[in-house]
Design a protein around this motif. Structure first.
Motif, PDB file in Angstrom:
ATOM      1  N   PRO A 143       0.811  -1.222   0.000  1.00  0.00           N
ATOM      2  CA  PRO A 143       0.000   0.000   0.000  1.00  0.00           C
ATOM      3  C   PRO A 143       0.846   1.275   0.000  1.00  0.00           C
ATOM      4  O   PRO A 143       0.472   2.260  -0.632  1.00  0.00           O
ATOM      5  N   LEU A 144       1.984   1.268   0.701  1.00  0.00           N
ATOM      6  CA  LEU A 144       2.844   2.449   0.704  1.00  0.00           C
ATOM      7  C   LEU A 144       3.437   2.700  -0.681  1.00  0.00           C
ATOM      8  O   LEU A 144       3.600   3.847  -1.096  1.00  0.00           O
ATOM      9  N   LEU A 170       1.950   1.980  -3.501  1.00  0.00           N
ATOM     10  CA  LEU A 170       0.861   2.555  -4.283  1.00  0.00           C
ATOM     11  C   LEU A 170       0.651   4.027  -3.922  1.00  0.00           C
ATOM     12  O   LEU A 170       0.521   4.879  -4.806  1.00  0.00           O
ATOM     13  N   LEU A 171       0.639   4.340  -2.647  1.00  0.00           N
ATOM     14  CA  LEU A 171       0.462   5.724  -2.202  1.00  0.00           C
ATOM     15  C   LEU A 171       1.579   6.618  -2.735  1.00  0.00           C
ATOM     16  O   LEU A 171       1.350   7.729  -3.206  1.00  0.00           O
ATOM     17  N   PHE A 172       2.796   6.122  -2.635  1.00  0.00           N
ATOM     18  CA  PHE A 172       3.949   6.892  -3.096  1.00  0.00           C
ATOM     19  C   PHE A 172       3.834   7.157  -4.599  1.00  0.00           C
ATOM     20  O   PHE A 172       4.169   8.243  -5.081  1.00  0.00           O
ATOM     21  N   HIS A 173       3.358   6.160  -5.338  1.00  0.00           N
ATOM     22  CA  HIS A 173       3.156   6.315  -6.774  1.00  0.00           C
ATOM     23  C   HIS A 173       2.110   7.389  -7.070  1.00  0.00           C
ATOM     24  O   HIS A 173       2.297   8.232  -7.960  1.00  0.00           O
ATOM     25  N   LEU A 174       0.998   7.378  -6.328  1.00  0.00           N
ATOM     26  CA  LEU A 174      -0.065   8.363  -6.540  1.00  0.00           C
ATOM     27  C   LEU A 174       0.399   9.778  -6.214  1.00  0.00           C
ATOM     28  O   LEU A 174       0.041  10.736  -6.911  1.00  0.00           O
ATOM     29  N   ILE A 175       1.215   9.896  -5.157  1.00  0.00           N
ATOM     30  CA  ILE A 175       1.722  11.218  -4.764  1.00  0.00           C
ATOM     31  C   ILE A 175       2.687  11.756  -5.811  1.00  0.00           C
ATOM     32  O   ILE A 175       2.655  12.932  -6.175  1.00  0.00           O
ATOM     33  N   GLU A 224      -6.274 -10.470  -6.587  1.00  0.00           N
ATOM     34  CA  GLU A 224      -6.313 -10.696  -5.143  1.00  0.00           C
ATOM     35  C   GLU A 224      -5.911  -9.417  -4.407  1.00  0.00           C
ATOM     36  O   GLU A 224      -4.866  -8.825  -4.675  1.00  0.00           O
ATOM     37  N   ILE A 225      -6.724  -8.975  -3.515  1.00  0.00           N
ATOM     38  CA  ILE A 225      -6.443  -7.776  -2.718  1.00  0.00           C
ATOM     39  C   ILE A 225      -6.024  -8.218  -1.330  1.00  0.00           C
ATOM     40  O   ILE A 225      -6.806  -8.816  -0.593  1.00  0.00           O
ATOM     41  N   THR A 226      -4.802  -7.927  -0.984  1.00  0.00           N
ATOM     42  CA  THR A 226      -4.305  -8.342   0.331  1.00  0.00           C
ATOM     43  C   THR A 226      -4.888  -7.450   1.414  1.00  0.00           C
ATOM     44  O   THR A 226      -5.375  -6.332   1.160  1.00  0.00           O
ATOM     45  N   SER A 227      -4.806  -7.956   2.627  1.00  0.00           N
ATOM     46  CA  SER A 227      -5.362  -7.220   3.769  1.00  0.00           C
ATOM     47  C   SER A 227      -4.657  -5.890   3.983  1.00  0.00           C
ATOM     48  O   SER A 227      -5.247  -4.928   4.491  1.00  0.00           O
ATOM     49  N   GLU A 228      -3.351  -5.808   3.584  1.00  0.00           N
ATOM     50  CA  GLU A 228      -2.590  -4.563   3.782  1.00  0.00           C
ATOM     51  C   GLU A 228      -3.210  -3.410   2.994  1.00  0.00           C
ATOM     52  O   GLU A 228      -3.312  -2.281   3.492  1.00  0.00           O
ATOM     53  N   PHE A 229      -3.664  -3.667   1.772  1.00  0.00           N
ATOM     54  CA  PHE A 229      -4.296  -2.634   0.957  1.00  0.00           C
ATOM     55  C   PHE A 229      -5.612  -2.184   1.581  1.00  0.00           C
ATOM     56  O   PHE A 229      -5.951  -1.002   1.552  1.00  0.00           O
ATOM     57  N   LEU A 230      -6.361  -3.138   2.130  1.00  0.00           N
ATOM     58  CA  LEU A 230      -7.651  -2.799   2.746  1.00  0.00           C
ATOM     59  C   LEU A 230      -7.460  -2.007   4.034  1.00  0.00           C
ATOM     60  O   LEU A 230      -8.215  -1.071   4.322  1.00  0.00           O
ATOM     61  N   VAL A 231      -6.425  -2.368   4.799  1.00  0.00           N
ATOM     62  CA  VAL A 231      -6.123  -1.628   6.044  1.00  0.00           C
ATOM     63  C   VAL A 231      -5.749  -0.191   5.719  1.00  0.00           C
ATOM     64  O   VAL A 231      -6.182   0.754   6.380  1.00  0.00           O
TER      65      VAL A 231
END
Length: 247
Positions: A13-14, A16-21, A53-60
């Motif tokens: 998730p980090l 992905l966030l870093f990519h979006l920023i 598959e969406i891991t729990s880390e992305f959902l958290v």
């Protein structure tokens, strides 16, 4: 506005966030949480559409972004806004994680660049060169040559003052003195001794010819690296040391 985003695979998730920023070209210390949250949720929706598959880390992380967004959605009143300013920024913890992640990501990219560079470099395998290494390399003349020359000149001066130098050389049988003889003489002196004083080699000779030839023999042995001339300290006695047992 619809999000035009290619569906890529991210390590977490980090990532992905870093990519979006980076894509939005915004300051990591002042994340527009509303836009980033929307883009993050849309990415997860696309993953669902592709049956990924969406891991729990992305959902958290999604729930964390929603929580931060809700905390920042406060009534626009001055008193409430003042309380919000005094409180800790709800984005602070997320920002710290992203900053730390950025450091590791940049370090990983740097290491990857080095790996790609070193792939283009070819190394020569180590060779066994022990047989070519000269062992026990040293300077056979462990003092200035002028010091050795001065020591010999002092011997000549002292010999002239000794009574034995005044004997009538003409009544003596003339002998031919060679360097080979003196080489044997010096080798014989060092045969049973590890070292000998420089002056001691001249103690048995009184004629200038014998002294000079002996000195020349010493220089020859130095040149051949058979002996080593050494003076431990300035003005101390000069010693001749044999290099090996076979002199």
């Amino acid at each position: 506005m619809a999000l035009n985003l290619k569906l890529e695979t991210f390590e977490g998730p980090l990532d992905l966030l870093f990519h979006l920023i980076e894509k939005a070209k915004v300051d990591i210390y002042d994340i527009p949480i509303f836009n980033i949250t929307q883009q993050y949720i849309e990415y997860i929706d696309q993953m669902k559409k592709f049956d990924l598959e969406i891991t729990s880390e992305f959902l958290v992380m999604a729930s964390t972004l929603m929580e931060i967004k809700s905390k920042m959605l406060l009534p626009n009143k001055k008193e409430t806004q003042l309380e919000l300013d005094l409180e800790e920024d709800p984005r602070q913890e997320l920002i710290l994680k992203l900053v730390e992640y950025k450091k590791f990501k940049e370090a990983a990219l740097s290491l990857k660049d080095r790996q790609n560079l070193y792939k283009k470099i070819f190394y020569k395998e180590q060779e066994q060169i022990d047989e070519y290494i000269i062992k026990d390399v040293y300077d056979p003349l462990d003092l200035e040559l002028c010091i050795l020359k001065e020591a010999f000149q002092n011997i000549l001066k002292r010999k002239k003052k000794e009574e034995s130098i005044n004997i009538d050389i003409q009544i003596l049988k003339r002998e031919e003195i060679t360097i080979e003889d003196k080489l044997k003489y010096i080798r014989g002196k060092l045969q049973s001794r590890a070292q000998i004083e420089f002056e001691e080699l001249f103690s048995d000779f009184y004629t200038k010819t014998e002294l000079v030839v002996t000195f020349l023999a010493i220089l020859e042995l130095i040149k051949l690296k058979v002996i080593r001339v050494k003076q431990d300290k300035a003005f101390e006695k000069i010693h001749l040391r044999k290099v090996s047992k076979e002199v």
